[in-house]
Design a protein around this motif. Structure first.
Motif, short mmCIF file in Angstrom:
data_model
loop_
_atom_site.label_atom_id
_atom_site.label_comp_id
_atom_site.label_asym_id
_atom_site.label_seq_id
_atom_site.Cartn_x
_atom_site.Cartn_y
_atom_site.Cartn_z
N ARG A 42 0.80 -1.21 0.06
CA ARG A 42 -0.18 -0.04 -0.05
C ARG A 42 0.74 1.32 0.10
N ARG A 43 2.03 1.03 0.46
CA ARG A 43 2.82 2.50 0.75
C ARG A 43 4.27 1.79 0.65
N PRO A 44 5.30 2.76 0.29
CA PRO A 44 6.72 2.34 0.50
C PRO A 44 7.08 1.74 1.68
N ASP A 45 7.88 0.84 1.84
CA ASP A 45 8.33 0.32 3.12
C ASP A 45 9.41 1.09 3.73
N VAL A 46 10.01 0.93 5.10
CA VAL A 46 11.05 1.93 5.48
C VAL A 46 12.14 1.41 4.62
N LEU A 47 13.19 2.45 4.88
CA LEU A 47 14.49 2.27 3.98
C LEU A 47 15.63 1.89 4.76
N GLU A 48 15.37 2.04 6.02
CA GLU A 48 16.45 1.83 6.95
C GLU A 48 16.20 0.90 8.09
N THR A 49 16.95 0.37 8.81
CA THR A 49 16.70 -0.48 9.88
C THR A 49 16.72 0.40 11.27
N GLU A 50 15.62 0.32 11.93
CA GLU A 50 15.22 0.98 13.19
C GLU A 50 15.38 -0.23 14.23
N LEU A 63 -0.16 -10.03 4.70
CA LEU A 63 -0.29 -9.87 3.26
C LEU A 63 0.36 -8.68 2.90
N ASP A 64 0.81 -7.62 3.65
CA ASP A 64 1.54 -6.39 3.27
C ASP A 64 2.07 -5.99 4.50
N ILE A 65 3.47 -6.21 4.55
CA ILE A 65 4.50 -5.68 5.63
C ILE A 65 4.38 -4.12 5.75
N THR A 66 3.85 -3.62 4.85
CA THR A 66 3.91 -1.79 4.78
C THR A 66 2.64 -1.59 5.72
N ALA A 67 1.54 -2.34 5.91
CA ALA A 67 0.35 -2.23 6.35
C ALA A 67 0.20 -2.45 8.03
N GLU A 68 1.27 -1.94 8.62
CA GLU A 68 1.46 -2.27 10.31
C GLU A 68 0.15 -1.90 10.88
N ARG A 107 11.04 -4.55 18.43
CA ARG A 107 12.24 -4.41 18.54
C ARG A 107 13.14 -4.20 17.35
N VAL A 108 12.63 -4.67 15.83
CA VAL A 108 13.19 -4.34 15.03
C VAL A 108 11.95 -3.82 13.92
N ARG A 109 12.53 -2.78 13.17
CA ARG A 109 11.51 -2.58 11.88
C ARG A 109 12.71 -2.11 10.74
N GLU A 110 12.69 -2.95 9.66
CA GLU A 110 13.47 -2.70 8.39
C GLU A 110 13.03 -3.37 7.45
N PRO A 111 13.52 -2.95 6.28
CA PRO A 111 12.86 -3.25 5.12
C PRO A 111 12.34 -4.72 4.91
N GLY A 112 10.99 -4.94 4.84
CA GLY A 112 10.63 -6.34 4.43
C GLY A 112 10.38 -7.30 5.84
N HIS A 113 10.73 -6.62 6.85
CA HIS A 113 10.78 -7.56 8.10
C HIS A 113 10.58 -6.57 9.39
N ARG A 114 9.58 -7.08 10.13
CA ARG A 114 9.61 -6.54 11.50
C ARG A 114 9.69 -7.69 12.72
N LEU A 115 10.11 -7.24 13.78
CA LEU A 115 10.48 -8.22 14.79
C LEU A 115 9.67 -7.69 16.08
N VAL A 116 8.92 -8.29 16.69
CA VAL A 116 8.45 -8.35 18.00
C VAL A 116 8.85 -9.12 18.97
N ARG A 117 9.00 -8.99 20.08
CA ARG A 117 9.49 -9.91 21.07
C ARG A 117 8.51 -9.81 22.58
#
Length: 185
Positions: free
Chosen positions: A7-15, A80-85, A100-110
Motif C-alpha cells: 500500500r505504501r513504500p516500506d521503510v528504507l533503513e533499519t530501526e 499480506l502487506d508488510i507496510t500495512a502495520e 524490537r526491529v523495523r527494517e525493509p521487509g521485516h518487523r520483529l516483535v518479542r
C-alpha cells in the motif's frame, strides 16, 4: 487482494528499537517444552490477528527436536502487506509483544522476557521458505543437525556485542547446509 503491491513504500533503513543490546548467549539442551511454548504464542498471535490473513510457523533451532538452542522461540508470521502495520503491529503490541526491529521487509516483535521472537514478513518472501527449508532439513539430517550445533557452540565460545553479529557469523554454515536439500528439489 493483490499482495504483490504494498500500500505504501516500506521503510528504507533499519530501526533497532532500544539500540544494540549486549546479551549473554548460551545454548541449552533441547527442551521438550518448546513446542508447547510455541503453541501458546501461536494462539496468542492468532487471537490478536484474527481479522488478518496470516500464516504462523515455528522456526529456528527450538523447532528442531534434539537440537541444542538458545532458549528463544522463533516464530515467523506471514502477512499480506508488510507496510500495512495497522493490520498487525498494533494488535501484537496490544497482546503484550514489544517492537524490537523495523527494517525493509521485516518487523520483529518479542516478549518483554525476550524468550520469544516473532519475525513478521510479507507472504511470498523467500526468507519464509528458507526458514522452513532449514527447519525441515535439520529435523531429518542427523549430520547437518550436529554440524549446526557444533558451529553454534564454537561461535558462542566468543563474546558477541549483539545477537545480529552472532546470527551473521552462522550464515556461511547455514548456506552450506541449505544447499543440500535444495539439490533435491
Amino acid at each position: 487482494m493483490d499482495t504483490s503491491k504494498p500500500r505504501r513504500p516500506d521503510v528504507l533503513e533499519t530501526e533497532l528499537v532500544g539500540g544494540v543490546e549486549k546479551r549473554q548467549l548460551e545454548l541449552t539442551a533441547y527442551d521438550y517444552r518448546w513446542p508447547g511454548m510455541y503453541l501458546q504464542h501461536q494462539r496468542r498471535i492468532g487471537n490478536a490477528l484474527s481479522a488478518a490473513e496470516i500464516d504462523i510457523d515455528h522456526i529456528g533451532s527450538t523447532s528442531v527436536p534434539g537440537l541444542a538452542a538458545k532458549p528463544i522461540i522463533d516464530i515467523v508470521v506471514a502477512v499480506l502487506d508488510i507496510t500495512a502495520e495497522e493490520e498487525y503491529l498494533h494488535a501484537l503490541l496490544a497482546a503484550g509483544y514489544q517492537l524490537r526491529v523495523r527494517e525493509p521487509g521485516h518487523r520483529l516483535v518479542r516478549t518483554p522476557e525476550r524468550d520469544v521472537h516473532v519475525h513478521i514478513l510479507q507472504k511470498g518472501d523467500p526468507a519464509i521458505r528458507n526458514f522452513i527449508l532449514l527447519r525441515d532439513h535439520l529435523r531429518t539430517s542427523v549430520d547437518d543437525r550436529a554440524l549446526y550445533e557444533d558451529t553454534k557452540r564454537d561461535l558462542l565460545a566468543h563474546p558477541w556485542d549483539d545477537m545480529n553479529a552472532y546470527a551473521e557469523a552462522k550464515s556461511q554454515v547455514i548456506a552450506a547446509i541449505m544447499a543440500r536439500p535444495r539439490r533435491h528439489q
